[in-house]
Design a protein around this motif. Sequence first.
Motif, PDB file in Angstrom:
ATOM      1  N   SER A 100       0.783  -1.155   0.006  1.00 10.72           N
ATOM      2  CA  SER A 100       0.064   0.099  -0.049  1.00 10.72           C
ATOM      3  C   SER A 100       0.858   1.275  -0.033  1.00 10.72           C
ATOM      4  N   LEU A 101       0.854   2.141  -0.952  1.00  8.60           N
ATOM      5  CA  LEU A 101       1.690   3.308  -1.097  1.00  8.60           C
ATOM      6  C   LEU A 101       1.454   4.205  -0.165  1.00  8.60           C
ATOM      7  N   LEU A 102       1.842   4.311   0.789  1.00 13.18           N
ATOM      8  CA  LEU A 102       1.415   5.034   2.028  1.00 13.18           C
ATOM      9  C   LEU A 102       1.959   6.856   2.064  1.00 13.18           C
ATOM     10  N   SER A 103       3.001   6.657   0.971  1.00 18.13           N
ATOM     11  CA  SER A 103       3.530   8.092   0.751  1.00 18.13           C
ATOM     12  C   SER A 103       2.703   8.981  -0.094  1.00 18.13           C
ATOM     13  N   GLY A 104       1.593   8.425  -0.857  1.00 22.46           N
ATOM     14  CA  GLY A 104       0.990   9.118  -1.950  1.00 22.46           C
ATOM     15  C   GLY A 104      -0.428   8.943  -1.452  1.00 22.46           C
ATOM     16  N   ARG A 105      -1.300   9.801  -2.372  1.00 19.78           N
ATOM     17  CA  ARG A 105      -2.766   9.802  -2.103  1.00 19.78           C
ATOM     18  C   ARG A 105      -3.558   9.492  -3.077  1.00 19.78           C
ATOM     19  N   ASN A 106      -3.099   8.654  -4.132  1.00 13.58           N
ATOM     20  CA  ASN A 106      -3.730   7.937  -5.301  1.00 13.58           C
ATOM     21  C   ASN A 106      -4.560   6.879  -4.664  1.00 13.58           C
ATOM     22  N   PRO A 107      -5.626   6.833  -4.576  1.00 11.00           N
ATOM     23  CA  PRO A 107      -6.404   5.738  -4.020  1.00 11.00           C
ATOM     24  C   PRO A 107      -6.283   4.578  -4.708  1.00 11.00           C
ATOM     25  N   ASP A 108      -5.820   4.264  -6.180  1.00 16.25           N
ATOM     26  CA  ASP A 108      -5.664   3.323  -6.515  1.00 16.25           C
ATOM     27  C   ASP A 108      -4.487   2.387  -6.046  1.00 16.25           C
ATOM     28  N   TYR A 109      -3.289   3.106  -5.738  1.00 14.92           N
ATOM     29  CA  TYR A 109      -2.281   2.453  -4.975  1.00 14.92           C
ATOM     30  C   TYR A 109      -2.545   2.299  -3.441  1.00 14.92           C
ATOM     31  N   LEU A 110      -3.421   3.014  -2.873  1.00 15.79           N
ATOM     32  CA  LEU A 110      -3.738   2.653  -1.584  1.00 15.79           C
ATOM     33  C   LEU A 110      -4.612   1.543  -1.145  1.00 15.79           C
ATOM     34  N   ILE A 111      -5.691   1.388  -2.009  1.00 15.33           N
ATOM     35  CA  ILE A 111      -6.749   0.500  -1.623  1.00 15.33           C
ATOM     36  C   ILE A 111      -7.113  -0.213  -2.930  1.00 15.33           C
ATOM     37  N   GLU A 112      -7.312   0.409  -3.934  1.00 17.34           N
ATOM     38  CA  GLU A 112      -8.063  -0.331  -5.124  1.00 17.34           C
ATOM     39  C   GLU A 112      -7.457  -1.109  -5.701  1.00 17.34           C
ATOM     40  N   TYR A 113      -5.995  -1.172  -6.093  1.00 12.14           N
ATOM     41  CA  TYR A 113      -5.425  -2.412  -6.875  1.00 12.14           C
ATOM     42  C   TYR A 113      -5.535  -3.442  -5.758  1.00 12.14           C
ATOM     43  N   GLN A 114      -5.606  -3.319  -4.256  1.00 10.51           N
ATOM     44  CA  GLN A 114      -5.335  -4.093  -3.191  1.00 10.51           C
ATOM     45  C   GLN A 114      -6.851  -4.982  -3.427  1.00 10.51           C
ATOM     46  N   VAL A 115      -7.790  -4.170  -3.557  1.00 10.31           N
ATOM     47  CA  VAL A 115      -9.041  -5.041  -3.690  1.00 10.31           C
ATOM     48  C   VAL A 115      -9.391  -5.751  -4.954  1.00 10.31           C
ATOM     49  N   GLN A 116      -8.659  -5.404  -5.829  1.00 11.16           N
ATOM     50  CA  GLN A 116      -8.728  -6.305  -7.105  1.00 11.16           C
ATOM     51  C   GLN A 116      -7.942  -7.385  -7.082  1.00 11.16           C
ATOM     52  N   ALA A 117      -6.659  -7.295  -6.293  1.00 11.84           N
ATOM     53  CA  ALA A 117      -5.962  -8.329  -6.127  1.00 11.84           C
ATOM     54  C   ALA A 117      -6.335  -9.614  -5.270  1.00 11.84           C
ATOM     55  N   ALA A 118      -7.321  -9.041  -4.062  1.00 14.81           N
ATOM     56  CA  ALA A 118      -7.563  -9.953  -3.054  1.00 14.81           C
ATOM     57  C   ALA A 118      -8.411 -11.404  -3.522  1.00 14.81           C
ATOM     58  N   PRO A 119      -9.281 -11.128  -4.528  1.00 15.13           N
ATOM     59  CA  PRO A 119      -9.815 -12.423  -4.832  1.00 15.13           C
ATOM     60  C   PRO A 119      -8.854 -13.351  -5.559  1.00 15.13           C
ATOM     61  N   ILE A 120      -7.988 -12.798  -6.290  1.00 12.42           N
ATOM     62  CA  ILE A 120      -7.034 -13.428  -7.023  1.00 12.42           C
ATOM     63  C   ILE A 120      -6.109 -14.162  -6.155  1.00 12.42           C
ATOM     64  N   LEU A 121      -5.543 -13.539  -4.972  1.00  9.88           N
ATOM     65  CA  LEU A 121      -4.604 -13.946  -4.030  1.00  9.88           C
ATOM     66  C   LEU A 121      -5.357 -15.114  -3.303  1.00  9.88           C
ATOM     67  N   LYS A 122      -6.810 -14.902  -2.891  1.00 13.89           N
ATOM     68  CA  LYS A 122      -7.427 -16.259  -2.376  1.00 13.89           C
ATOM     69  C   LYS A 122      -7.497 -17.412  -2.956  1.00 13.89           C
TER      70      LYS A 122
END
Length: 242
Positions: A100-122
């Motif tokens: 999670s890119l904590l230094s930025g405020r781009n929501p894609d790198y804070l949470i959006e891509y993580q949401v997309q990745a979660a079901p793949i990782l499961k």
Amino acid sequence: MQEQTITIRQQILEAKGNGQKLLAVLLDPDKILLENVAHLIQKINESPATHIFVGGSIVQNNILEELISILKQKTTLPVVLFPGDPSQISPKADAILFLSLLSGRNPDYLIEYQVQAAPILKRTNLEVISTGYILIESGNETAVARVSKTKPLSRENLDLVLATAQAGQMLGNQLIYLEAGSGAKQPVPLEMIKLISQNIEIPIIVGGGIADLKGIQKAYNAGADLVVIGTAFENNSHFFDL
């Protein structure tokens, strides 16, 4: 009774507790020719590396799966994904830094891509290691800043970087990754590494702009638990030769 396998995160925690320093070689699939991989792996096996990270800001050449397969055949080192986005997930690796890119405020790198990745990782057996990723100003625009459309944190503002790392730990991140960026002109400041290492409890990864063995040792001395080298090793496979 079957012995439980120790996780990569547990290995990193144990190393930190024992004062053992770790080293990862970062391989960017876009910068590697498969015909050169065998020689590269030989050099890694002869080096002090403890981990191999695989990934990049943009991976376009579609050799990720094949590269990891070769790595798994020719080295016993753990292979950890260091993804720029969810397209860089491979079940063939051992683990993934869930960034999670904590230094930025781009929501894609804070949470959006993580949401997309979660079901793949499961659907995989990958060990998922929650990692707070903090980009530090390094004297030039790096690929991470360009692709993520975020600005790095100032290398002068130690208090802000520390607060960001502490927030990452409080959010539940298991690692903090201080990143100057691939090909950075300047590495993460040593005083920054020292301040953060003294004020958070989780392991610290440091990468970007480290050009030689002295740079690795300086980062260790400042408090880094795991150092990552990428561009310097890619450009000189004799990096560790004495």
